[in-house]
Design a protein around this motif. Structure first.
Motif, PDB file in Angstrom:
ATOM      1  N   LYS A   1      34.185 -42.629  -5.580  1.00 14.27           N
ATOM      2  CA  LYS A   1      33.084 -43.540  -5.270  1.00 14.27           C
ATOM      3  C   LYS A   1      31.816 -42.748  -4.930  1.00 14.27           C
ATOM      4  O   LYS A   1      31.910 -41.637  -4.392  1.00 14.27           O
ATOM      5  N   PRO A   2      30.654 -43.316  -5.187  1.00 20.84           N
ATOM      6  CA  PRO A   2      29.401 -42.633  -4.838  1.00 20.84           C
ATOM      7  C   PRO A   2      29.297 -42.318  -3.356  1.00 20.84           C
ATOM      8  O   PRO A   2      28.652 -41.347  -2.959  1.00 20.84           O
ATOM      9  N   SER A   3      29.945 -43.137  -2.521  1.00 17.82           N
ATOM     10  CA  SER A   3      29.854 -42.954  -1.069  1.00 17.82           C
ATOM     11  C   SER A   3      30.752 -41.836  -0.550  1.00 17.82           C
ATOM     12  O   SER A   3      30.596 -41.381   0.589  1.00 17.82           O
ATOM     13  N   GLU A   4      31.695 -41.362  -1.374  1.00 18.50           N
ATOM     14  CA  GLU A   4      32.574 -40.280  -0.942  1.00 18.50           C
ATOM     15  C   GLU A   4      31.825 -38.954  -0.936  1.00 18.50           C
ATOM     16  O   GLU A   4      30.807 -38.780  -1.617  1.00 18.50           O
ATOM     17  N   THR A   5      32.372 -38.017  -0.192  1.00 15.69           N
ATOM     18  CA  THR A   5      31.798 -36.672  -0.171  1.00 15.69           C
ATOM     19  C   THR A   5      32.622 -35.748  -1.057  1.00 15.69           C
ATOM     20  O   THR A   5      33.757 -36.068  -1.443  1.00 15.69           O
ATOM     21  N   ALA A   6      32.045 -34.596  -1.351  1.00 16.04           N
ATOM     22  CA  ALA A   6      32.782 -33.585  -2.119  1.00 16.04           C
ATOM     23  C   ALA A   6      34.067 -33.207  -1.391  1.00 16.04           C
ATOM     24  O   ALA A   6      35.107 -32.970  -2.010  1.00 16.04           O
ATOM     25  N   LYS A   7      33.998 -33.160  -0.060  1.00 19.95           N
ATOM     26  CA  LYS A   7      35.185 -32.819   0.741  1.00 19.95           C
ATOM     27  C   LYS A   7      36.258 -33.890   0.585  1.00 19.95           C
ATOM     28  O   LYS A   7      37.457 -33.584   0.498  1.00 19.95           O
ATOM     29  N   ASP A   8      35.869 -35.160   0.506  1.00 17.96           N
ATOM     30  CA  ASP A   8      36.828 -36.252   0.298  1.00 17.96           C
ATOM     31  C   ASP A   8      37.530 -36.086  -1.047  1.00 17.96           C
ATOM     32  O   ASP A   8      38.755 -36.243  -1.152  1.00 17.96           O
ATOM     33  N   VAL A   9      36.747 -35.792  -2.085  1.00 21.81           N
ATOM     34  CA  VAL A   9      37.303 -35.643  -3.423  1.00 21.81           C
ATOM     35  C   VAL A   9      38.264 -34.460  -3.473  1.00 21.81           C
ATOM     36  O   VAL A   9      39.359 -34.545  -4.028  1.00 21.81           O
ATOM     37  N   GLN A  10      37.874 -33.361  -2.856  1.00 20.54           N
ATOM     38  CA  GLN A  10      38.740 -32.176  -2.840  1.00 20.54           C
ATOM     39  C   GLN A  10      40.062 -32.476  -2.146  1.00 20.54           C
ATOM     40  O   GLN A  10      41.135 -32.059  -2.605  1.00 20.54           O
ATOM     41  N   ARG A  11      39.996 -33.218  -1.063  1.00 17.26           N
ATOM     42  CA  ARG A  11      41.184 -33.520  -0.266  1.00 17.26           C
ATOM     43  C   ARG A  11      42.211 -34.334  -1.051  1.00 17.26           C
ATOM     44  O   ARG A  11      43.415 -34.143  -0.895  1.00 17.26           O
ATOM     45  N   ARG A  12      41.751 -35.223  -1.909  1.00 19.28           N
ATOM     46  CA  ARG A  12      42.698 -36.057  -2.657  1.00 19.28           C
ATOM     47  C   ARG A  12      42.786 -35.662  -4.143  1.00 19.28           C
ATOM     48  O   ARG A  12      43.019 -36.497  -4.999  1.00 19.28           O
ATOM     49  N   ASN A  13      42.650 -34.388  -4.380  1.00 17.15           N
ATOM     50  CA  ASN A  13      42.744 -33.879  -5.751  1.00 17.15           C
ATOM     51  C   ASN A  13      43.801 -32.772  -5.847  1.00 17.15           C
ATOM     52  O   ASN A  13      43.512 -31.649  -6.285  1.00 17.15           O
ATOM     53  N   PRO A  14      45.049 -33.076  -5.456  1.00 15.41           N
ATOM     54  CA  PRO A  14      46.098 -32.039  -5.491  1.00 15.41           C
ATOM     55  C   PRO A  14      46.433 -31.572  -6.903  1.00 15.41           C
ATOM     56  O   PRO A  14      46.950 -30.470  -7.091  1.00 15.41           O
ATOM     57  N   ASN A  15      46.143 -32.418  -7.892  1.00 17.86           N
ATOM     58  CA  ASN A  15      46.448 -32.045  -9.285  1.00 17.86           C
ATOM     59  C   ASN A  15      45.305 -31.274  -9.952  1.00 17.86           C
ATOM     60  O   ASN A  15      45.387 -30.956 -11.137  1.00 17.86           O
ATOM     61  N   ASN A  16      44.267 -30.995  -9.195  1.00 22.47           N
ATOM     62  CA  ASN A  16      43.130 -30.225  -9.715  1.00 22.47           C
ATOM     63  C   ASN A  16      42.528 -30.824 -10.983  1.00 22.47           C
ATOM     64  O   ASN A  16      42.365 -30.150 -11.996  1.00 22.47           O
ATOM     65  N   PHE A  17      42.196 -32.121 -10.915  1.00 20.94           N
ATOM     66  CA  PHE A  17      41.438 -32.726 -12.008  1.00 20.94           C
ATOM     67  C   PHE A  17      40.028 -32.132 -11.989  1.00 20.94           C
ATOM     68  O   PHE A  17      39.382 -32.079 -10.949  1.00 20.94           O
ATOM     69  N   SER A  18      39.567 -31.701 -13.147  1.00 17.31           N
ATOM     70  CA  SER A  18      38.255 -31.039 -13.210  1.00 17.31           C
ATOM     71  C   SER A  18      37.107 -32.023 -13.023  1.00 17.31           C
ATOM     72  O   SER A  18      36.080 -31.684 -12.407  1.00 17.31           O
ATOM     73  N   PHE A  19      37.256 -33.229 -13.580  1.00 20.39           N
ATOM     74  CA  PHE A  19      36.196 -34.230 -13.492  1.00 20.39           C
ATOM     75  C   PHE A  19      36.772 -35.577 -13.059  1.00 20.39           C
ATOM     76  O   PHE A  19      37.872 -35.948 -13.481  1.00 20.39           O
ATOM     77  N   PHE A  20      36.023 -36.279 -12.236  1.00 24.93           N
ATOM     78  CA  PHE A  20      36.382 -37.632 -11.815  1.00 24.93           C
ATOM     79  C   PHE A  20      35.349 -38.617 -12.367  1.00 24.93           C
ATOM     80  O   PHE A  20      34.132 -38.406 -12.166  1.00 24.93           O
ATOM     81  N   PRO A  21      35.772 -39.672 -13.038  1.00 21.95           N
ATOM     82  CA  PRO A  21      34.822 -40.741 -13.330  1.00 21.95           C
ATOM     83  C   PRO A  21      34.343 -41.352 -12.009  1.00 21.95           C
ATOM     84  O   PRO A  21      35.139 -41.556 -11.086  1.00 21.95           O
ATOM     85  N   VAL A  22      33.062 -41.609 -11.927  1.00 24.25           N
ATOM     86  CA  VAL A  22      32.491 -42.192 -10.712  1.00 24.25           C
ATOM     87  C   VAL A  22      32.367 -43.698 -10.921  1.00 24.25           C
ATOM     88  O   VAL A  22      31.731 -44.155 -11.871  1.00 24.25           O
ATOM     89  N   GLU A  23      32.987 -44.465 -10.032  1.00 21.50           N
ATOM     90  CA  GLU A  23      33.045 -45.921 -10.178  1.00 21.50           C
ATOM     91  C   GLU A  23      32.264 -46.601  -9.063  1.00 21.50           C
ATOM     92  O   GLU A  23      32.409 -46.264  -7.880  1.00 21.50           O
ATOM     93  N   HIS A  24      31.439 -47.558  -9.452  1.00 24.99           N
ATOM     94  CA  HIS A  24      30.660 -48.323  -8.486  1.00 24.99           C
ATOM     95  C   HIS A  24      30.699 -49.788  -8.877  1.00 24.99           C
ATOM     96  O   HIS A  24      30.294 -50.153  -9.983  1.00 24.99           O
ATOM     97  N   GLU A  25      31.230 -50.609  -7.985  1.00 30.26           N
ATOM     98  CA  GLU A  25      31.343 -52.056  -8.208  1.00 30.26           C
ATOM     99  C   GLU A  25      32.037 -52.358  -9.536  1.00 30.26           C
ATOM    100  O   GLU A  25      31.595 -53.221 -10.307  1.00 30.26           O
ATOM    101  N   GLY A  26      33.103 -51.616  -9.816  1.00 28.43           N
ATOM    102  CA  GLY A  26      33.927 -51.874 -10.995  1.00 28.43           C
ATOM    103  C   GLY A  26      33.402 -51.290 -12.290  1.00 28.43           C
ATOM    104  O   GLY A  26      34.002 -51.479 -13.350  1.00 28.43           O
ATOM    105  N   ARG A  27      32.288 -50.575 -12.217  1.00 28.69           N
ATOM    106  CA  ARG A  27      31.702 -49.989 -13.421  1.00 28.69           C
ATOM    107  C   ARG A  27      31.638 -48.469 -13.293  1.00 28.69           C
ATOM    108  O   ARG A  27      31.391 -47.930 -12.218  1.00 28.69           O
ATOM    109  N   ILE A  28      31.874 -47.798 -14.416  1.00 31.69           N
ATOM    110  CA  ILE A  28      31.785 -46.343 -14.446  1.00 31.69           C
ATOM    111  C   ILE A  28      30.315 -45.957 -14.613  1.00 31.69           C
ATOM    112  O   ILE A  28      29.655 -46.394 -15.567  1.00 31.69           O
ATOM    113  N   ILE A  29      29.804 -45.141 -13.696  1.00 37.48           N
ATOM    114  CA  ILE A  29      28.382 -44.805 -13.734  1.00 37.48           C
ATOM    115  C   ILE A  29      28.130 -43.326 -14.048  1.00 37.48           C
ATOM    116  O   ILE A  29      26.977 -42.904 -14.197  1.00 37.48           O
TER     117      ILE A  29
END
Length: 274
Positions: A37-65
């Motif tokens: 989500k846009p409201s998350e921080t880089a630290k939040d994303v790192q914490r829940r990325n145990p599989n080391n995905f290189s890129f995350f789609p960013v979703e806002h109100e059900g749409r990929i932005i």
């Protein structure tokens, strides 16, 4: 009986096969996305990325932005910067159509390693550089290299219509092997065009000598060598893109293949006009 293939028609069929293998066959479907989500921080994303995905789609109100680059935090602590302040917005650089060929993706995957796949007016999936290892990609690559090898054969036979001429240019051991294979084919009543008995390494030798490609000899030999080094593991079902570095080399090699194939076709058209 001689089975003389129509090389021009066969090359066209291979291109059709190649173009029928689309990115939709290898993409991660949207329902399987791991988003942020846009409201998350880089630290939040790192914490829940145990599989080391290189890129995350960013979703806002059900749409990929857009896309968020999480690979930066694989080996260092992520900051408290919000995703909204560091998102890669939707653009032509990261979008590809679901019906685009796998080959189209490979041509640019080292420059844009993750693409969002568009179907109609929606984001339908995601495709990344690591997907170059998938089976449909192997089929697309092998068909591309096979059609290139057939184009080389056409150029060689245009340059030297008499098989004895080009055969005489092969190293002695390669020529002896070729003659043995041709003799075996004739004994079994399964003879085909002599050029069809040559292997990639033979065609590589001959195409360099032919002058069909407008490229310096040293550069051409290196380019053909890269294509051959990709061809061999594909032909023998071995690993060919087991790391990001190897996958990027595949992309470079494919662009080289297309460049050389266009040169060969220019040569063939010129020869036919004279």
């Amino acid at each position: 009986m001689t089975w003389a293939p129509n090389h021009d028609a066969s090359i066209e069929k291979l291109w059709k096969v190649q173009n029928s293998l689309t990115v939709g066959l290898i993409m991660v479907p949207r329902q399987s996305f791991t988003t942020c989500k846009p409201s998350e921080t880089a630290k939040d994303v790192q914490r829940r990325n145990p599989n080391n995905f290189s890129f995350f789609p960013v979703e806002h109100e059900g749409r990929i932005i857009g896309l968020y680059d999480a690979e930066r935090w694989f080996s260092q602590a992520a900051p408290d910067t919000h995703v909204a302040d560091d998102v890669q917005p939707l653009s032509e650089d990261i979008l590809i159509a679901a019906d685009a060929s796998i080959f189209d993706f490979i041509m640019q995957a080292d420059r844009h390693p993750t693409n969002l796949v568009v179907s109609g007016s929606q984001i339908a999936g995601l495709i990344s550089l690591s997907d170059i290892q998938q089976l449909p990609v192997r089929a697309a690559l092998f068909s591309a290299i096979t059609s290139f090898e057939m184009a080389m054969a056409l150029a060689i036979t245009k340059r030297w219509p008499d098989p004895a001429e080009w055969a005489a240019l092969l190293p002695e051991k390669r020529r002896e092997r070729l003659e043995a294979e041709i003799a075996k084919g004739r004994e079994g009543d399964t003879a085909i065009d002599e050029i069809a008995y040559t292997q990639f390494c033979d065609k590589k030798t001959l195409i360099v000598l032919s002058g069909a490609l407008e490229m310096g000899r040293g550069k051409l030999e290196k380019a053909l060598g890269r294509i051959e080094r990709l061809r061999d593991p594909l032909a023998h079902a071995n690993e060919y893109a087991g790391s990001a570095a190897k996958a990027k080399k595949v992309c470079e090699t494919v662009r080289t293949l297309v460049e050389l194939k266009n040169m060969i076709f220019s040569f063939l058209q010129g020869r036919e006009k004279t």
